[in-house]
Design a protein around this motif. Structure first.
Motif, PDB file in Angstrom:
ATOM      1  N   PRO A 206      27.720   8.123  -2.768  1.00 16.01           N
ATOM      2  CA  PRO A 206      27.267   8.933  -1.625  1.00 16.01           C
ATOM      3  C   PRO A 206      26.170   9.930  -2.001  1.00 16.01           C
ATOM      4  O   PRO A 206      25.300  10.233  -1.176  1.00 16.01           O
ATOM      5  CB  PRO A 206      28.539   9.654  -1.163  1.00 16.01           C
ATOM      6  CG  PRO A 206      29.453   9.641  -2.338  1.00 16.01           C
ATOM      7  CD  PRO A 206      29.154   8.364  -3.060  1.00 16.01           C
ATOM      8  N   LEU A 207      26.178  10.416  -3.243  1.00 15.86           N
ATOM      9  CA  LEU A 207      25.136  11.365  -3.662  1.00 15.86           C
ATOM     10  C   LEU A 207      23.765  10.695  -3.637  1.00 15.86           C
ATOM     11  O   LEU A 207      22.777  11.295  -3.203  1.00 15.86           O
ATOM     12  CB  LEU A 207      25.447  11.902  -5.062  1.00 15.86           C
ATOM     13  CG  LEU A 207      24.449  12.895  -5.659  1.00 15.86           C
ATOM     14  CD1 LEU A 207      24.196  14.069  -4.728  1.00 15.86           C
ATOM     15  CD2 LEU A 207      24.951  13.390  -7.023  1.00 15.86           C
ATOM     16  N   MET A 210      22.663  10.342   0.111  1.00 10.45           N
ATOM     17  CA  MET A 210      22.289  11.629   0.705  1.00 10.45           C
ATOM     18  C   MET A 210      20.972  12.138   0.126  1.00 10.45           C
ATOM     19  O   MET A 210      20.117  12.661   0.853  1.00 10.45           O
ATOM     20  CB  MET A 210      23.394  12.658   0.465  1.00 10.45           C
ATOM     21  CG  MET A 210      24.691  12.362   1.174  1.00 10.45           C
ATOM     22  SD  MET A 210      25.976  13.570   0.708  1.00 10.45           S
ATOM     23  CE  MET A 210      27.431  12.802   1.425  1.00 10.45           C
ATOM     24  N   GLN A 213      18.057  10.387   1.580  1.00 13.62           N
ATOM     25  CA  GLN A 213      17.813  10.799   2.964  1.00 13.62           C
ATOM     26  C   GLN A 213      16.978  12.062   3.046  1.00 13.62           C
ATOM     27  O   GLN A 213      16.193  12.231   3.993  1.00 13.62           O
ATOM     28  CB  GLN A 213      19.135  11.014   3.700  1.00 13.62           C
ATOM     29  CG  GLN A 213      19.797   9.736   4.176  1.00 13.62           C
ATOM     30  CD  GLN A 213      20.977  10.039   5.078  1.00 13.62           C
ATOM     31  OE1 GLN A 213      21.809  10.884   4.772  1.00 13.62           O
ATOM     32  NE2 GLN A 213      21.050   9.357   6.201  1.00 13.62           N
ATOM     33  N   GLU A 327      32.518  12.148  -1.149  1.00 16.80           N
ATOM     34  CA  GLU A 327      31.456  12.520  -0.214  1.00 16.80           C
ATOM     35  C   GLU A 327      31.273  14.034  -0.144  1.00 16.80           C
ATOM     36  O   GLU A 327      30.142  14.538  -0.114  1.00 16.80           O
ATOM     37  CB  GLU A 327      31.767  11.956   1.182  1.00 16.80           C
ATOM     38  CG  GLU A 327      31.687  10.447   1.284  1.00 16.80           C
ATOM     39  CD  GLU A 327      32.893   9.729   0.666  1.00 16.80           C
ATOM     40  OE1 GLU A 327      32.809   8.506   0.451  1.00 16.80           O
ATOM     41  OE2 GLU A 327      33.927  10.393   0.405  1.00 16.80           O
ATOM     42  N   VAL A 331      28.031  16.340  -1.308  1.00 17.98           N
ATOM     43  CA  VAL A 331      27.399  17.375  -0.485  1.00 17.98           C
ATOM     44  C   VAL A 331      27.198  18.653  -1.282  1.00 17.98           C
ATOM     45  O   VAL A 331      26.115  19.268  -1.256  1.00 17.98           O
ATOM     46  CB  VAL A 331      28.251  17.662   0.776  1.00 17.98           C
ATOM     47  CG1 VAL A 331      27.765  18.931   1.481  1.00 17.98           C
ATOM     48  CG2 VAL A 331      28.201  16.489   1.735  1.00 17.98           C
ATOM     49  N   LEU A 334      24.399  18.183  -3.993  1.00 13.38           N
ATOM     50  CA  LEU A 334      23.055  18.121  -3.423  1.00 13.38           C
ATOM     51  C   LEU A 334      22.642  19.471  -2.854  1.00 13.38           C
ATOM     52  O   LEU A 334      21.474  19.872  -2.963  1.00 13.38           O
ATOM     53  CB  LEU A 334      22.998  17.040  -2.345  1.00 13.38           C
ATOM     54  CG  LEU A 334      21.615  16.744  -1.774  1.00 13.38           C
ATOM     55  CD1 LEU A 334      20.637  16.323  -2.871  1.00 13.38           C
ATOM     56  CD2 LEU A 334      21.699  15.670  -0.699  1.00 13.38           C
TER      57      LEU A 334
END
Length: 349
Positions: A206-207, A210, A213, A327, A331, A334
């Motif tokens: 997930p890192l 993200m 993105q 996840e 978050v 990041l």
């Protein structure tokens, strides 16, 4: 730039008239920074409304900008728009957040755009200089990292072109430069920041998504090929199946490099830290507990790493939000990287 690139290129392939809006200058709490872009396409054959991609204000003034962009596509003229919280027009369109912005709107020059898009696609530095007020409004030039001219408008006088080159050499950020009776928008095209993950572990999945993105280039280092596989990380820039002391020099470490060390394996993690910390990159974070880190610090000291370098380690990695799932941990990691990158160190911890 990169967030609108693919869509604008698609419009051009369809031969749709396209306008480009760019934030030229901001004051106060304006929500988007200089260089932010909004692409606007005139209605197509199947459309009754214009299309848009990107943002110049987070939604506050986009409607007014689109109207001016469509007018510019009809009359062929560029225009500089100003919205401020004290202006009647700003209240009408919703810019009530306490800031003000200038937005330059122009019919898109396809040749210029393709060269600008090439810099973004190849992740190269460049600087665009666009006259936004004065006798030569809309005239522009595009320079590469070495100052070579990639594009120059046909009607831009050489005397003004020389001033633009000098402004590019003296200016280190996007914004407005005043040249006598001419105002010039300096639009820096910078390389994407590079997030390097040591360890193809669960949280890295997930890192990676993200980080991509929000505009990061992502590379994965892990000597364990089962962890760092193209199936688990299909869209990353690089996957290197070697130890960090060999892999990091291959990737290159500079002011745009951010390192997250995630494996919990001293054989891998220590090599990453011993290589990255002396390079002076902006961020090195390590996923670990306090006890594990104290043991790590002892090993790093024994290996000869200085106290100054050891103090640069961010651990436990990420801002404190009570994260538990992969996840949520992604978050918080990041968020810390972004805070360091933007100089918002007060937000950390």
């Amino acid at each position: 730039m990169r967030d609108i690139l693919e869509t604008v290129n698609g419009w051009l392939r369809e031969d749709r008239p396209v306008a480009l809006a760019t934030v030229a200058k901001t004051w106060g709490s304006a929500p988007r920074r200089e260089g932010s872009k909004l692409g606007i396409a005139a209605p197509g054959q199947a459309d009754s409304a214009p299309a848009m991609i990107g943002s110049v204000s987070g939604g506050c003034v986009e409607g007014a900008v689109v109207e001016e962009a469509l007018a510019g596509l009809k009359d062929g003229r560029a225009r500089l728009l100003k919205f401020g919280v004290a202006d009647d027009m700003a209240w009408e369109v919703g810019l009530t957040c306490g800031g003000s912005i200038e937005v330059f709107v122009e019919p898109l020059d396809a040749t210029y755009w393709q060269l600008l898009a090439g810099l973004a696609t190849e992740d190269r530095y460049g600087v665009a200089l666009v006259v936004v007020a004065g006798a030569y409004i809309g005239e522009k030039m595009l320079l590469d990292a070495g100052g070579k001219t990639l594009y120059q408008s046909g009607d831009l006088p050489e005397s003004l072109a020389a001033q633009l080159r000098a402004a590019a050499a003296e200016t280190c950020k996007s914004g407005i430069v005043e040249l006598d009776d001419t105002r010039v928008m300096v639009d820096q095209q910078v390389e994407r920041p590079h997030l390097i993950l040591v360890g193809g572990v669960h949280v890295a999945i997930p890192l990676t998504a993200m980080a991509q993105q929000v505009g990061f280039r992502v590379s994965i280092i892990d000597p364990r090929s089962a962890f760092a596989s193209s199936e688990r990380f299909p869209d990353v820039a690089n996957i290197l199946h070697s130890y960090p002391d060999k892999a990091l020099p291959r990737l290159g470490l500079d002011g745009s490099s951010y390192l997250a060390v995630l494996t919990h394996d001293p054989k891998i993690d220590d090599k990453a830290l011993l290589t990255a910390l002396p390079a002076g990159i902006p961020y090195v974070g390590v996923l670990s507990s306090g006890r594990t880190h104290r043991q790590r610090v002892a090993r790093l000291r024994e290996a000869g790493l200085s106290e100054t370098h050891i103090a640069q380690i961010h651990t436990p990695i990420g801002i404190t939000i009570g994260a538990s799932s992969p996840e949520e941990i992604a978050v918080c990691i990041l968020a810390e990287v972004i805070a360091v990158r933007n100089g918002a160190r007060d937000a950390i911890r």
